[in-house]
Design a protein around this motif. Structure first.
Motif, PDB file in Angstrom:
ATOM      1  N   TYR A  61       0.812  -1.208   0.000  1.00 16.96           N
ATOM      2  CA  TYR A  61       0.000   0.000   0.000  1.00 16.96           C
ATOM      3  C   TYR A  61       0.848   1.262   0.000  1.00 16.96           C
ATOM      4  N   GLY A  62       2.036   1.212   0.604  1.00 19.67           N
ATOM      5  CA  GLY A  62       2.962   2.340   0.512  1.00 19.67           C
ATOM      6  C   GLY A  62       3.419   2.553  -0.917  1.00 19.67           C
ATOM      7  N   THR A  63       3.736   1.466  -1.593  1.00 18.18           N
ATOM      8  CA  THR A  63       4.159   1.541  -2.992  1.00 18.18           C
ATOM      9  C   THR A  63       3.014   2.043  -3.869  1.00 18.18           C
ATOM     10  N   ALA A  64       1.799   1.569  -3.609  1.00 15.39           N
ATOM     11  CA  ALA A  64       0.634   2.016  -4.388  1.00 15.39           C
ATOM     12  C   ALA A  64       0.405   3.520  -4.199  1.00 15.39           C
ATOM     13  N   ALA A  65       0.593   4.019  -2.984  1.00 14.65           N
ATOM     14  CA  ALA A  65       0.418   5.455  -2.739  1.00 14.65           C
ATOM     15  C   ALA A  65       1.485   6.255  -3.484  1.00 14.65           C
ATOM     16  N   TYR A  66       2.740   5.784  -3.469  1.00 15.27           N
ATOM     17  CA  TYR A  66       3.802   6.465  -4.222  1.00 15.27           C
ATOM     18  C   TYR A  66       3.509   6.413  -5.725  1.00 15.27           C
ATOM     19  N   ALA A  67       2.993   5.284  -6.198  1.00 18.12           N
ATOM     20  CA  ALA A  67       2.658   5.160  -7.621  1.00 18.12           C
ATOM     21  C   ALA A  67       1.588   6.184  -8.009  1.00 18.12           C
ATOM     22  N   LYS A  68       0.589   6.359  -7.144  1.00 17.06           N
ATOM     23  CA  LYS A  68      -0.455   7.358  -7.426  1.00 17.06           C
ATOM     24  C   LYS A  68       0.142   8.761  -7.481  1.00 17.06           C
ATOM     25  N   ALA A  69       1.101   9.049  -6.605  1.00 15.24           N
ATOM     26  CA  ALA A  69       1.738  10.369  -6.618  1.00 15.24           C
ATOM     27  C   ALA A  69       2.452  10.608  -7.943  1.00 15.24           C
ATOM     28  N   VAL A  70       3.121   9.581  -8.459  1.00 15.98           N
ATOM     29  CA  VAL A  70       3.805   9.706  -9.757  1.00 15.98           C
ATOM     30  C   VAL A  70       2.787   9.931 -10.866  1.00 15.98           C
ATOM     31  N   VAL A  71       1.721   9.164 -10.869  1.00 15.16           N
ATOM     32  CA  VAL A  71       0.679   9.301 -11.903  1.00 15.16           C
ATOM     33  C   VAL A  71       0.083  10.706 -11.874  1.00 15.16           C
ATOM     34  N   LEU A  72      -0.221  11.197 -10.692  1.00 13.80           N
ATOM     35  CA  LEU A  72      -0.798  12.537 -10.575  1.00 13.80           C
ATOM     36  C   LEU A  72       0.179  13.599 -11.077  1.00 13.80           C
ATOM     37  N   SER A  73       1.466  13.408 -10.785  1.00 17.73           N
ATOM     38  CA  SER A  73       2.482  14.394 -11.187  1.00 17.73           C
ATOM     39  C   SER A  73       2.755  14.370 -12.682  1.00 17.73           C
ATOM     40  N   VAL A  74       2.812  13.198 -13.258  1.00 19.59           N
ATOM     41  CA  VAL A  74       3.161  13.072 -14.675  1.00 19.59           C
ATOM     42  C   VAL A  74       1.952  13.320 -15.572  1.00 19.59           C
ATOM     43  N   ASN A  75       0.807  12.777 -15.209  1.00 22.60           N
ATOM     44  CA  ASN A  75      -0.382  12.875 -16.063  1.00 22.60           C
ATOM     45  C   ASN A  75      -1.250  14.095 -15.783  1.00 22.60           C
ATOM     46  N   ARG A  76      -0.876  14.873 -14.776  1.00 25.63           N
ATOM     47  CA  ARG A  76      -1.652  16.053 -14.392  1.00 25.63           C
ATOM     48  C   ARG A  76      -3.085  15.681 -14.042  1.00 25.63           C
ATOM     49  N   ALA A  77      -3.242  14.488 -13.514  1.00 22.03           N
ATOM     50  CA  ALA A  77      -4.577  13.969 -13.195  1.00 22.03           C
ATOM     51  C   ALA A  77      -5.026  14.445 -11.822  1.00 22.03           C
ATOM     52  N   ARG A  78      -6.300  14.283 -11.565  1.00 24.12           N
ATOM     53  CA  ARG A  78      -6.866  14.551 -10.242  1.00 24.12           C
ATOM     54  C   ARG A  78      -7.045  13.229  -9.527  1.00 24.12           C
ATOM     55  N   LEU A  79      -6.856  13.241  -8.224  1.00 23.81           N
ATOM     56  CA  LEU A  79      -6.941  12.012  -7.433  1.00 23.81           C
ATOM     57  C   LEU A  79      -8.300  11.342  -7.584  1.00 23.81           C
ATOM     58  N   ASP A  80      -9.373  12.124  -7.597  1.00 23.82           N
ATOM     59  CA  ASP A  80     -10.701  11.522  -7.704  1.00 23.82           C
ATOM     60  C   ASP A  80     -10.991  10.986  -9.111  1.00 23.82           C
ATOM     61  N   ALA A  81     -10.113  11.288 -10.075  1.00 25.20           N
ATOM     62  CA  ALA A  81     -10.289  10.775 -11.438  1.00 25.20           C
ATOM     63  C   ALA A  81      -9.562   9.451 -11.658  1.00 25.20           C
ATOM     64  N   LEU A  82      -8.699   9.053 -10.704  1.00 24.27           N
ATOM     65  CA  LEU A  82      -7.974   7.787 -10.870  1.00 24.27           C
ATOM     66  C   LEU A  82      -8.918   6.608 -10.670  1.00 24.27           C
ATOM     67  N   VAL A  83      -8.651   5.523 -11.388  1.00 25.38           N
ATOM     68  CA  VAL A  83      -9.440   4.302 -11.239  1.00 25.38           C
ATOM     69  C   VAL A  83      -9.204   3.752  -9.832  1.00 25.38           C
ATOM     70  N   GLN A  84     -10.281   3.447  -9.137  1.00 29.07           N
ATOM     71  CA  GLN A  84     -10.175   2.962  -7.757  1.00 29.07           C
ATOM     72  C   GLN A  84     -10.049   1.446  -7.740  1.00 29.07           C
ATOM     73  N   SER A  85      -8.951   0.980  -8.315  1.00 29.71           N
ATOM     74  CA  SER A  85      -8.678  -0.457  -8.389  1.00 29.71           C
ATOM     75  C   SER A  85      -7.173  -0.647  -8.397  1.00 29.71           C
ATOM     76  N   HIS A  86      -6.715  -1.744  -7.844  1.00 30.53           N
ATOM     77  CA  HIS A  86      -5.286  -2.043  -7.870  1.00 30.53           C
ATOM     78  C   HIS A  86      -4.816  -2.335  -9.294  1.00 30.53           C
ATOM     79  N   GLY A  87      -5.642  -3.019 -10.064  1.00 27.35           N
ATOM     80  CA  GLY A  87      -5.258  -3.382 -11.423  1.00 27.35           C
ATOM     81  C   GLY A  87      -4.606  -4.749 -11.524  1.00 27.35           C
ATOM     82  N   VAL A  88      -4.295  -5.346 -10.389  1.00 26.75           N
ATOM     83  CA  VAL A  88      -3.736  -6.697 -10.354  1.00 26.75           C
ATOM     84  C   VAL A  88      -4.464  -7.481  -9.265  1.00 26.75           C
ATOM     85  N   SER A  89      -4.518  -8.785  -9.432  1.00 27.23           N
ATOM     86  CA  SER A  89      -5.131  -9.618  -8.395  1.00 27.23           C
ATOM     87  C   SER A  89      -4.363 -10.927  -8.280  1.00 27.23           C
TER      88      SER A  89
END
Length: 183
Positions: A61-89
């Motif tokens: 979960y620490g890694t997932a939070a850091y990954a979201k920070a990178v996505v938000l910084s690079v893609n100029r996305a908003r946190l509430d616009a990110l898909v609320q899924s891990h993407g792996v199972s």
């Protein structure tokens, strides 16, 4: 190296994103990025003293939070616009041995968003004697190419072997590519 806590300041983060990514996040965007950075750091700090049984989850979960920070910084996305899924199972059989652990890569989620950001950033910048820079871009799989694949830990280890990426076989096709194509 910048300490993560330095980037948990909205003003410090804005300056850093502006210098490294070429855009100035709004205060709302910077607040979301700093929240992800703080959450990631806190999960990592908690993992240091956590019992072994739950440490991997805190690190994940620490890694997932850091990954979201990178996505938000690079893609100029908003946190509430990110898909609320891990993407792996996890698709491991019951009582699987470590080498037989298996994951399934879905269509969308944090993994896919981060993978596509990191794929674009996978560049080595080398300075020549003439003070000019040369860039070497390394091929990375796009999330669309990974979607709906199931991989074991044994197969993923092939991806970490450089010969798995650059040929490494008599057929001239990398073991990593053969695995993805076979799925």
């Amino acid at each position: 190296m910048i300490e993560i806590q330095f980037l948990e300041s909205i003003e410090n983060l804005k300056r850093n994103v502006s210098q490294s990514q070429g855009w100035m996040p709004s205060t709302e965007q910077a607040t979301s990025i700093t929240a992800c950075l703080r959450q990631g750091r806190l999960f990592y700090e908690a993992a240091k003293s956590a019992p072994l049984e739950i440490r991997p989850l805190e690190l994940y979960y620490g890694t997932a939070a850091y990954a979201k920070a990178v996505v938000l910084s690079v893609n100029r996305a908003r946190l509430d616009a990110l898909v609320q899924s891990h993407g792996v199972s996890d698709r491991s059989p019951t009582n699987a041995r470590l080498a037989d652990l298996s994951i399934y890569i879905g269509q969308r989620g944090t993994f896919q968003d981060f993978n596509d950001c990191a794929a674009e950033l996978n560049v080595i910048k080398v300075m020549r004697m003439s003070a000019e820079f040369t860039h070497f871009k390394f091929p990375c799989a796009k999330s669309a190419d990974l979607a709906q694949k199931q991989l074991t830990l044994k197969e993923i280890r092939l991806f970490q072997n450089p010969s798995g990426w650059f040929g490494g076989s008599s057929t001239g096709v990398s073991p990593a590519k053969r695995i993805l194509d076979a799925r």
